[in-house]
Design a protein around this motif. Structure first.
Motif, PDB file in Angstrom:
ATOM      1  N   PHE A   1     110.235   7.180  -4.248  1.00 23.93           N
ATOM      2  CA  PHE A   1     110.185   7.597  -2.669  1.00 23.93           C
ATOM      3  C   PHE A   1     108.760   7.006  -1.881  1.00 23.93           C
ATOM      4  O   PHE A   1     108.573   8.488  -1.115  1.00 23.93           O
ATOM      5  N   PRO A   2     108.338   6.499  -2.280  1.00 26.89           N
ATOM      6  CA  PRO A   2     106.481   6.377  -1.955  1.00 26.89           C
ATOM      7  C   PRO A   2     105.959   6.109  -0.569  1.00 26.89           C
ATOM      8  O   PRO A   2     104.827   6.727  -0.589  1.00 26.89           O
ATOM      9  N   GLU A   3     107.268   6.381   0.669  1.00 26.42           N
ATOM     10  CA  GLU A   3     106.879   5.711   2.292  1.00 26.42           C
ATOM     11  C   GLU A   3     106.196   7.250   1.956  1.00 26.42           C
ATOM     12  O   GLU A   3     106.574   7.649   2.737  1.00 26.42           O
ATOM     13  N   GLN A   4     105.296   6.731   2.808  1.00 27.31           N
ATOM     14  CA  GLN A   4     104.688   8.050   3.936  1.00 27.31           C
ATOM     15  C   GLN A   4     105.192   8.026   4.470  1.00 27.31           C
ATOM     16  O   GLN A   4     105.396   9.905   4.806  1.00 27.31           O
ATOM     17  N   ASP A   5     106.140   7.603   5.602  1.00 25.92           N
ATOM     18  CA  ASP A   5     107.159   8.181   6.382  1.00 25.92           C
ATOM     19  C   ASP A   5     108.948   8.466   5.787  1.00 25.92           C
ATOM     20  O   ASP A   5     109.692   8.570   6.727  1.00 25.92           O
ATOM     21  N   LEU A   6     108.423   8.777   4.455  1.00 22.41           N
ATOM     22  CA  LEU A   6     109.667   8.949   4.519  1.00 22.41           C
ATOM     23  C   LEU A   6     110.009  11.114   5.077  1.00 22.41           C
ATOM     24  O   LEU A   6     109.741  11.536   4.831  1.00 22.41           O
ATOM     25  N   ARG A   7     111.380  10.845   5.222  1.00 26.79           N
ATOM     26  CA  ARG A   7     111.944  11.904   5.692  1.00 26.79           C
ATOM     27  C   ARG A   7     113.128  12.965   4.743  1.00 26.79           C
ATOM     28  O   ARG A   7     113.811  12.270   4.500  1.00 26.79           O
ATOM     29  N   LEU A   8     113.109  14.038   4.509  1.00 31.81           N
ATOM     30  CA  LEU A   8     113.512  14.953   3.707  1.00 31.81           C
ATOM     31  C   LEU A   8     115.171  15.861   4.501  1.00 31.81           C
ATOM     32  O   LEU A   8     114.271  16.277   6.167  1.00 31.81           O
ATOM     33  N   CYS A   9     116.114  15.171   4.366  1.00 32.11           N
ATOM     34  CA  CYS A   9     117.677  16.373   5.591  1.00 32.11           C
ATOM     35  C   CYS A   9     118.413  16.902   4.464  1.00 32.11           C
ATOM     36  O   CYS A   9     118.252  16.442   2.921  1.00 32.11           O
ATOM     37  N   ALA A  10     118.554  18.086   4.673  1.00 34.35           N
ATOM     38  CA  ALA A  10     119.008  19.650   4.658  1.00 34.35           C
ATOM     39  C   ALA A  10     119.687  20.288   5.165  1.00 34.35           C
ATOM     40  O   ALA A  10     119.016  19.822   6.174  1.00 34.35           O
ATOM     41  N   HIS A  11     120.922  20.988   4.655  1.00 32.76           N
ATOM     42  CA  HIS A  11     121.759  21.733   6.029  1.00 32.76           C
ATOM     43  C   HIS A  11     121.037  23.037   5.624  1.00 32.76           C
ATOM     44  O   HIS A  11     120.953  23.622   4.199  1.00 32.76           O
ATOM     45  N   ASN A  12     119.923  23.834   6.310  1.00 30.73           N
ATOM     46  CA  ASN A  12     119.298  24.423   6.450  1.00 30.73           C
ATOM     47  C   ASN A  12     118.365  24.929   5.591  1.00 30.73           C
ATOM     48  O   ASN A  12     117.793  25.625   5.595  1.00 30.73           O
ATOM     49  N   GLY A  13     117.941  23.552   5.937  1.00 31.09           N
ATOM     50  CA  GLY A  13     116.893  23.122   5.127  1.00 31.09           C
ATOM     51  C   GLY A  13     115.772  23.788   5.021  1.00 31.09           C
ATOM     52  O   GLY A  13     114.271  24.168   4.295  1.00 31.09           O
TER      53      GLY A  13
END
Length: 203
Positions: A115-127
């Motif tokens: 996932f080398p994209e600079q605009d990658l977003r991480l998503c988690a519940h209560n992350g």
């Protein structure tokens, strides 16, 4: 939202969830200095309790949620992609190990290589309150440099590329807490919490 925009958005979100346990199997296995520090923390956590809480018991029950006294043993990853038929599919990968340093390095390598994209977003519940800071703290403790997508030092709130489903579900309600299991049940989704609750992982 048209399909072109939808593809651009969904392929840049990486969903994750971590499972943690106490750093040692028991309070007695801790170095003496850490025993004293846990006893102090335990007293602070239970300051309003009418009962005297044994730090040995509280360590086994509670230490896993504090990065200073716990460790990561599972990192579950999920991402959306399109198959050859143009259908949106969810791909899932689970990383697990009691060698935390190895686990965290493996996770970091996946972030950098897959996932080398600079605009990658991480998503988690209560992350934002748990998963993301826990991972960062454990990386620092294990002498692993924090990958850019996790490193929030010096960034403004609107520059933070993190999504939090619990925060989204609050709709501005500061006092509301909704578990991932409850949200999954509401929307008719199968939840891993039906097999084991997070509180049972340490056992």
């Amino acid at each position: 939202m048209n399909q072109k925009i939808d593809r651009q958005v969904t392929k840049k979100i990486l969903f994750l969830d971590i499972e943690t346990v106490s750093c040692k199997e028991s309070y007695a296995a801790l170095p003496e200095a850490m025993q004293l520090l846990w006893a102090k923390k335990s007293r602070a956590l239970h300051a309003r309790s009418a009962e005297t809480i044994d730090p040995a018991c509280s360590f086994f029950d509670e230490a896993a949620v504090y990065a200073e006294f716990g460790k990561v043993i599972v990192i579950a990853l999920g991402f959306l992609s399109y198959n050859q038929q143009g259908e949106l599919v969810l791909r899932i990968k689970g990383l697990q190990s009691h060698n935390e340093k190895e686990l965290l390095e493996n996770f970091k390598n996946i972030l950098i290589e897959r996932f080398p994209e600079q605009d990658l977003r991480l998503c988690a519940h209560n992350g934002k309150e748990f998963d993301f800071p826990y991972l960062c703290r454990r990386m620092v403790i294990n002498n692993i440099s924090i990958p850019e997508v996790l490193n929030m030092g010096g960034k403004k709130p609107w520059e933070v590329p993190h999504l939090d489903t619990m925060e989204m579900w609050k709709f501005g309600d500061r006092k509301n807490f909704t578990s991932l299991h409850l949200m999954a049940t509401i929307f008719g989704l199968v939840s891993s919490k039906e097999i084991m609750e997070g509180s049972e992982v340490n056992s």
